[in-house]
Design a protein around this motif. Structure first.
Motif, PDB file in Angstrom:
ATOM      1  N   GLU A   1      45.611  55.294  57.542  1.00 30.69           N
ATOM      2  CA  GLU A   1      45.707  53.912  58.079  1.00 30.69           C
ATOM      3  C   GLU A   1      47.376  54.493  58.457  1.00 30.69           C
ATOM      4  O   GLU A   1      47.997  54.731  57.751  1.00 30.69           O
ATOM      5  CB  GLU A   1      45.996  52.933  56.890  1.00 30.69           C
TER       6      GLU A   1
ATOM      7  N   HIS B   1      38.527  49.701  54.846  1.00 29.29           N
ATOM      8  CA  HIS B   1      39.394  50.125  54.279  1.00 29.29           C
ATOM      9  C   HIS B   1      40.614  49.928  54.730  1.00 29.29           C
ATOM     10  O   HIS B   1      41.856  49.862  55.222  1.00 29.29           O
ATOM     11  CB  HIS B   1      38.690  50.611  53.338  1.00 29.29           C
ATOM     12  N   GLU B   2      40.218  51.216  55.736  1.00 32.69           N
ATOM     13  CA  GLU B   2      41.934  51.621  56.794  1.00 32.69           C
ATOM     14  C   GLU B   2      42.634  50.509  57.487  1.00 32.69           C
ATOM     15  O   GLU B   2      43.432  50.460  57.762  1.00 32.69           O
ATOM     16  CB  GLU B   2      41.480  52.621  57.852  1.00 32.69           C
TER      17      GLU B   2
ATOM     18  N   HIS C   1      43.968  47.792  55.893  1.00 31.04           N
ATOM     19  CA  HIS C   1      45.523  48.195  55.702  1.00 31.04           C
ATOM     20  C   HIS C   1      46.348  47.883  56.314  1.00 31.04           C
ATOM     21  O   HIS C   1      48.124  48.272  55.917  1.00 31.04           O
ATOM     22  CB  HIS C   1      45.723  50.258  55.546  1.00 31.04           C
TER      23      HIS C   1
ATOM     24  N   GLU D   1      46.268  50.323  47.794  1.00 28.32           N
ATOM     25  CA  GLU D   1      45.348  50.790  47.456  1.00 28.32           C
ATOM     26  C   GLU D   1      44.218  50.071  47.002  1.00 28.32           C
ATOM     27  O   GLU D   1      43.874  49.768  47.354  1.00 28.32           O
ATOM     28  CB  GLU D   1      44.958  51.968  47.095  1.00 28.32           C
TER      29      GLU D   1
ATOM     30  N   ASN E   1      44.411  46.136  49.128  1.00 31.10           N
ATOM     31  CA  ASN E   1      43.538  46.931  49.803  1.00 31.10           C
ATOM     32  C   ASN E   1      41.902  46.553  49.385  1.00 31.10           C
ATOM     33  O   ASN E   1      40.756  46.268  49.961  1.00 31.10           O
ATOM     34  CB  ASN E   1      43.837  47.840  50.510  1.00 31.10           C
TER      35      ASN E   1
ATOM     36  N   TYR F   1      42.669  53.025  42.993  1.00 28.01           N
ATOM     37  CA  TYR F   1      41.817  52.292  44.016  1.00 28.01           C
ATOM     38  C   TYR F   1      40.642  51.165  43.406  1.00 28.01           C
ATOM     39  O   TYR F   1      40.990  49.769  43.102  1.00 28.01           O
ATOM     40  CB  TYR F   1      40.807  52.894  44.942  1.00 28.01           C
TER      41      TYR F   1
HETATM   42 ZN    ZN Z   1      44.090  52.997  51.219  1.00 31.78          ZN
END
Ligand code: ZN
Length: 777
Positions: free
Chosen positions: A395, A426-427, A430, A449, A452, A506
């Motif tokens: 990201e 996900h990206e 970010h 992480e 997110n 994560y």
């Molecule tokens: Zn990530």
């Protein structure tokens, strides 16, 4: 077993003794409920005790003007940039620190040196390559660092960091301009070196796809909480970056398509008239993407390979980084998304190898992510959001690189499709953490992480009701929490020092937040507090303390025990329902009392010989003396006497009506002893299933453990009779052993495979033995 107990006197003074042996095998008070206090940084004028920016909060700013040229013939890049650094701190700075991330791949890099390695019976070529010392020419070449008058500024390069010794100290409120000229060879990110930026070479058509990130010397962060963040970049611990404005001119082969952080300033110069027309049409297409460069056009360009050049100009405001991508292979599509009173362009760049998957889902996933994340934080503030297919996932502000390529025949599995959508969510997500809520990734991976991944889970569940989310739900973290202790670190651990990175940075924080939201705080309080944290820290640099404090400050819920257990500790949740006793209140009516006594006496007197005697006593003995037997049988010690009646009346006369009602309520009392086997304290969530087929869930806050962190006992009064009790019936707490969550205990089958030895080498291999695998778990 059911027990009776007596209501003594008027109040509920429950007097009975229990066979529960309290054994303190460990220190009882392990401070699980003490405030975090000294474990956190002290609040100050820059960061308040409530977790908000303080009245003297400051942060640095760094503006960049960059001219860069990509050489597609030898896969190299050269750039010159002007940095304007604003010292908003109260401190005079004698030197500045700049990040040289490309040096992670330089010959003297520590990255391969500090990587452990071992020889395995079966090794991939890639594994072997990564062991071999690589001294390819991949680091930065810093050609000059000068002031605006052209005078050299002395610098010291310390691997991935560079100290710039300023000609004179930079006082508070002052700014300094300087230039850096540099170049480097771009590396093949598909090789064993890997990494986020680099190129991919497509052998079939002889073209390159460049993802340019961490590509220019970037200012390190100087902050009130850490001074300079110049911990070396060795590959995993990501970035700590300063906000600023960017003006970037990117020169590439004329047939390349460029996607970038920021807004394209000269579309008329770089796009064909057809592309320009489609681009303008995309700006008002809110329901579906418009394809601006088609696959057919890209495939034509793949073959022609123009030798001309074009310069693309992008401007970006208030970003902490700048990344771009370039290739003649790119297909480009875009659609508009209404967000917070303005239109955001959601876009995708991908090669034909990513179709048909990408044209179908990528840009729609980008649009969905912006809407879902904005609803829980703040309106997405940037003008564009881009997803690029690059066989990885990384990201940057406004742009990210993702994966998800079908097989060569264009077919794909559900795993690839959902994997792709998850990575894009996900990206793109970010952008919120850490691009805008700009935490220090070099130190804390969980702050971006974890947060997110938590929002990713919510966005996935909104995309599709049965979305196969990999992370988020409590029970998904159980296998990690079952790991042996030496394989676990607290979430509050530096990036580089984490063994199981995905689960730790994560999944565990995402799960913890989900548990906070669903089980501990409730959605309303959690969502308000989480949004407050986002609003307080957008375009600023938060620390873990700011997050912990804001979540409590805005919700009014003391969560220190939760942060301690989930973020500072490694204990898993394993609560055991150890013992359940059933009591009925003795209502003292003489008839009931005697009847119960009789029942109990009969039960006590019973022995196995009685059963055998039924058929086994000689007839002559049985019939010997019936009169004697009748005499004894006529005496009933369990009949009610006038004295019994009198005592009962006197007792009842002393009671008020309320007390009489209680006495005759017929309540069942279930006294349950819980043991904290795992160590991590959590609420007790109990499902009582009644004999009449109904059920009820009761929730006891975690604070019940505050006086005894290992064992607690609690009584539950129920009108109905309980058939069985389940602890954590919705699997909300990530309990790693559910076999002790049932009363009565339930057997849950574990499966084992039978296998028949083939007698050959393969069948005898330890690795193939399923029993051995099961034990290792
Ligand atoms: Zn990530």
């Amino acid at each position: 077993m059911k027990h009776l107990f007596t209501l003594t006197a008027i109040v509920l003074g429950l007097v009975f003794s229990l066979p529960v042996a309290a054994q303190w095998t460990e220190q009882n008070h392990a401070e699980r409920f003490e405030q975090l206090g000294p474990m956190l940084r002290s609040p100050n004028v820059y960061r308040t005790a409530s977790g908000a920016p303080g009245h003297m909060y400051w942060q640095q700013k760094a503006d960049h003007e960059i001219e860069v040229e990509l050489n597609d013939d030898n896969q190299s890049i050269k750039g010159s940039q002007k940095i304007t650094y604003f010292n908003n701190s109260p401190d005079a700075l004698k030197y500045l620190w700049i990040q040289l991330d490309q040096n992670e791949r330089a010959a003297d890099s520590n990255t391969p040196k500090i990587a452990e390695s071992s020889i395995n019976p079966r090794m991939s070529l890639r594994q072997l390559e990564s062991i071999l010392w690589h001294d390819q020419d991949l680091g930065y070449k810093i050609h000059s660092v000068k002031d605006l008058s052209g005078n050299d500024i002395p610098v010291t390069i310390v691997k991935t960091m560079m100290r710039v010794d300023l000609p004179q100290q930079l006082n508070p409120g002052e700014q300094v301009d300087f230039t850096v000229d540099w170049s480097f060879n771009i590396h093949d990110r598909m090789s064993f070196i890997g990494g986020r930026p680099g190129y991919e070479y497509f052998e079939k058509d002889g073209n390159y796809l460049y993802t340019m990130a961490e590509w220019f010397p970037r200012m390190a962060v100087y902050s009130d909480f850490e001074g300079w963040q110049h911990k070396q970049f060795v590959g995993r611990g990501e970035f700590a970056l300063t906000f600023g404005d960017y003006k970037v001119k990117i020169t590439v082969p004329a047939d390349h398509m460029v996607g970038s952080t920021g807004v394209l300033q000269n579309p008329e110069e770089v796009l064909s008239s057809a592309e320009l027309e489609r681009w303008n049409r995309a700006k008002t297409s809110f329901d579906k993407p418009v394809i601006i460069r088609t696959q057919a056009e890209a495939e034509r360009l793949e073959k022609q390979k123009s030798k001309d050049k074009k310069t693309w100009i992008f401007h970006a405001e208030n970003v902490r980084d700048f990344a771009w991508t370039s290739s003649r292979k790119f297909i480009w599509d875009a659609m508009a998304v209404k967000q917070g009173g303005k239109d955001v362009m959601a876009m995708s760049y991908y090669a034909k190898e990513a179709n048909p998957l990408w044209e179908q889902y990528s840009t729609r996933a980008v649009a969905h992510t912006i809407k879902s994340y904005s609803a829980r934080t703040f309106d997405y503030p940037y003008p564009v959001a881009i997803s690029v297919e690059a066989t990885n996932g990384m990201e940057y502000p406004m742009i990210c690189f993702n994966y998800g390529r079908p097989d060569e025949d264009g077919t794909y599995s559900d795993a690839i499709k959902y994997g792709m959508i998850s990575v894009i969510i996900h990206e793109v997500g970010h952008n919120f953490f850490p691009m805008i809520v700009n935490s220090d990734e070099r130190q804390w991976s969980w702050m971006d992480e974890g947060l997110n991944t938590f929002l990713q889970y919510l966005a996935e569940q909104e995309w599709d009701r049965d979305y196969p989310s990999r992370r988020g739900a409590a029970h998904k973290i159980v296998p990690y929490m079952q790991s042996e202790r030496h394989l676990l670190e607290p979430i509050m651990t530096n990036s580089e020092n984490i063994i199981q990175f995905g689960p730790n940075a994560y999944a565990k924080p995402a799960t913890a937040l989900n548990i906070l939201r669903e089980t501990i705080m409730g959605r309303e309080l959690f969502d308000y507090a989480f949004k407050e944290y986002s609003l307080r820290w957008k375009f600023k640099h938060p620390t873990p303390e700011d997050f912990f404090r804001t979540m409590e400050d805005a919700s009014g819920v003391d969560l220190d025990w939760f942060w301690r257990g989930w973020f500072f500790g490694t204990d898993p949740v394993d609560i055991s329902m150890e013992n359940v006793s059933w009591y009925k209140l003795d209502n003292r009516t003489p008839a009931q009392k005697k009847a119960d006594q009789q029942k109990e006496a009969e039960r006590e007197a019973y022995h196995i010989s009685q059963d055998y005697n039924k058929d086994d006593i000689p007839q002559t003995v049985v019939e010997a003396d019936p009169a004697t037997r009748d005499f004894y049988n006529s005496y009933n010690p369990f009949s009610v006497t006038p004295e019994d009646e009198k005592a009962y009346k006197e007792f009842m006369d002393r009671l008020s009506q309320k007390e009489k009602d209680l006495l005759n309520s017929g309540l069942n009392f279930y006294e349950i002893t819980f043991r904290n086997v795992g160590g991590l304290v959590m609420p007790l969530i109990l499902q009582f299933n009644y004999t009449d087929g109904t059920s009820e869930v009761e929730r006891i806050p975690a604070e019940i453990w505050r006086l005894n962190e290992w064992e607690v006992t609690k009584v539950f009064a129920k009108k109905k009779e309980v058939k069985n009790i389940v602890l954590d019936p919705y699997r909300e707490t990530a309990d790693i052993d559910e076999s002790n969550n049932y009363w009565p205990r339930q057997f849950t089958p574990s499966r084992f495979e039978l296998f028949k030895s083939t007698g050959g080498v393969r069948g005898a291999s330890m690795g193939d033995n399923p029993m051995k695998r099961a034990r290792r778990r």
